[in-house]
Design a protein around this motif. Structure first.
Motif, PDB file in Angstrom:
ATOM      1  N   ALA A  43      -3.026  -0.257   6.702  1.00 18.64           N
ATOM      2  CA  ALA A  43      -2.573  -1.640   6.644  1.00 18.64           C
ATOM      3  C   ALA A  43      -2.975  -2.335   7.933  1.00 18.64           C
ATOM      4  N   MET A  44      -3.768  -3.397   7.788  1.00 16.17           N
ATOM      5  CA  MET A  44      -4.279  -4.121   8.959  1.00 16.17           C
ATOM      6  C   MET A  44      -4.179  -5.616   8.667  1.00 16.17           C
ATOM      7  N   GLY A  45      -3.276  -6.290   9.387  1.00 17.42           N
ATOM      8  CA  GLY A  45      -3.030  -7.703   9.098  1.00 17.42           C
ATOM      9  C   GLY A  45      -2.484  -7.846   7.690  1.00 17.42           C
ATOM     10  N   ASP A  46      -3.114  -8.719   6.923  1.00 18.46           N
ATOM     11  CA  ASP A  46      -2.662  -8.941   5.553  1.00 18.46           C
ATOM     12  C   ASP A  46      -3.475  -8.146   4.538  1.00 18.46           C
ATOM     13  N   ARG A  47      -4.223  -7.160   5.010  1.00 21.97           N
ATOM     14  CA  ARG A  47      -5.041  -6.347   4.122  1.00 21.97           C
ATOM     15  C   ARG A  47      -4.585  -4.902   4.145  1.00 21.97           C
ATOM     16  N   ASP A  48      -4.753  -4.256   3.030  1.00 18.07           N
ATOM     17  CA  ASP A  48      -4.534  -2.820   3.041  1.00 18.07           C
ATOM     18  C   ASP A  48      -5.571  -2.133   2.191  1.00 18.07           C
ATOM     19  N   TYR A  49      -5.825  -0.892   2.557  1.00 13.02           N
ATOM     20  CA  TYR A  49      -6.889  -0.112   1.960  1.00 13.02           C
ATOM     21  C   TYR A  49      -6.328   1.258   1.591  1.00 13.02           C
ATOM     22  N   TRP A  50      -6.885   1.801   0.515  1.00 12.59           N
ATOM     23  CA  TRP A  50      -6.435   3.100   0.033  1.00 12.59           C
ATOM     24  C   TRP A  50      -7.624   4.038  -0.110  1.00 12.59           C
ATOM     25  N   GLY A  51      -7.364   5.296   0.123  1.00 13.45           N
ATOM     26  CA  GLY A  51      -8.356   6.307  -0.177  1.00 13.45           C
ATOM     27  C   GLY A  51      -8.265   6.721  -1.632  1.00 13.45           C
ATOM     28  N   GLN A  52      -9.126   7.658  -2.010  1.00 12.80           N
ATOM     29  CA  GLN A  52      -9.183   8.123  -3.391  1.00 12.80           C
ATOM     30  C   GLN A  52      -8.124   9.180  -3.680  1.00 12.80           C
ATOM     31  N   GLY A  53      -7.565   9.754  -2.639  1.00 12.02           N
ATOM     32  CA  GLY A  53      -6.517  10.748  -2.834  1.00 12.02           C
ATOM     33  C   GLY A  53      -7.043  12.169  -2.803  1.00 12.02           C
ATOM     34  N   THR A  54      -6.145  13.077  -2.482  1.00 10.14           N
ATOM     35  CA  THR A  54      -6.465  14.504  -2.502  1.00 10.14           C
ATOM     36  C   THR A  54      -5.308  15.225  -3.203  1.00 10.14           C
ATOM     37  N   GLN A  55      -5.663  16.121  -4.108  1.00  7.63           N
ATOM     38  CA  GLN A  55      -4.666  16.776  -4.946  1.00  7.63           C
ATOM     39  C   GLN A  55      -4.020  17.954  -4.205  1.00  7.63           C
ATOM     40  N   VAL A  56      -2.708  18.002  -4.280  1.00  4.49           N
ATOM     41  CA  VAL A  56      -1.951  19.148  -3.757  1.00  4.49           C
ATOM     42  C   VAL A  56      -1.167  19.741  -4.918  1.00  4.49           C
ATOM     43  N   ALA A  57      -1.320  21.023  -5.127  1.00  3.41           N
ATOM     44  CA  ALA A  57      -0.614  21.721  -6.197  1.00  3.41           C
ATOM     45  C   ALA A  57       0.161  22.880  -5.587  1.00  3.41           C
ATOM     46  N   VAL A  58       1.457  22.895  -5.822  1.00  3.19           N
ATOM     47  CA  VAL A  58       2.313  23.958  -5.279  1.00  3.19           C
ATOM     48  C   VAL A  58       2.860  24.768  -6.446  1.00  3.19           C
ATOM     49  N   SER A  59       2.416  25.989  -6.547  1.00  2.00           N
ATOM     50  CA  SER A  59       2.888  26.841  -7.635  1.00  2.00           C
ATOM     51  C   SER A  59       2.628  28.292  -7.282  1.00  2.00           C
ATOM     52  N   SER A  60       3.362  29.153  -7.957  1.00  2.00           N
ATOM     53  CA  SER A  60       3.177  30.584  -7.722  1.00  2.00           C
ATOM     54  C   SER A  60       2.288  31.174  -8.806  1.00  2.00           C
TER      55      SER A  60
END
Length: 115
Positions: free
Chosen positions: A98-115
């Protein structure tokens, strides 16, 4: 324009740890706040942590005490150290700037927690 790229996601067993990274590039012309959000399947995106231009940090309730946000000295790399992960932490983790009145997003990274 600003670009954000996340990395470091993956599959981990309950109780494990992961360190996510986000790289910011482009026209970083002013002070900015960098944040981590996450979105689990079927749920709304929720705030995880933020780091401010002065270095102060804030954590959300979702991972209270289990996630630490940090950054490099130039402020173009931020990290999210997550410990004692639980199955409910399974989500796509996004970096936001978030910079001033603009914001930017990345594409995301998946986290999976399981046994």
């Amino acid at each position: 324009q600003v670009q954000l790229v996340e990395s470091g996601g993956g599959k981990v067993q309950p109780g494990g740890s992961l360190r996510l990274s986000c790289t910011a590039s482009g026209l970083l012309t002013g002070p900015y706040v960098m944040q981590w959000y996450r979105q689990a399947p079927g749920k709304e995106r929720e705030f995880v942590a933020a780091i401010y231009p002065n270095g102060n940090t804030k954590g959300g309730d979702s991972m209270k005490g289990r996630a630490t946000i940090s950054r490099d000295r130039q402020g173009k790399f931020i990290y999210l150290q997550m410990n004692n992960l639980e199955p409910d932490d399974t989500a796509v983790y996004y970096c936001r700037l978030a910079m001033g009145d603009r914001d930017y997003w990345g594409q995301g990274t998946q986290v999976a927690v399981s046994s």
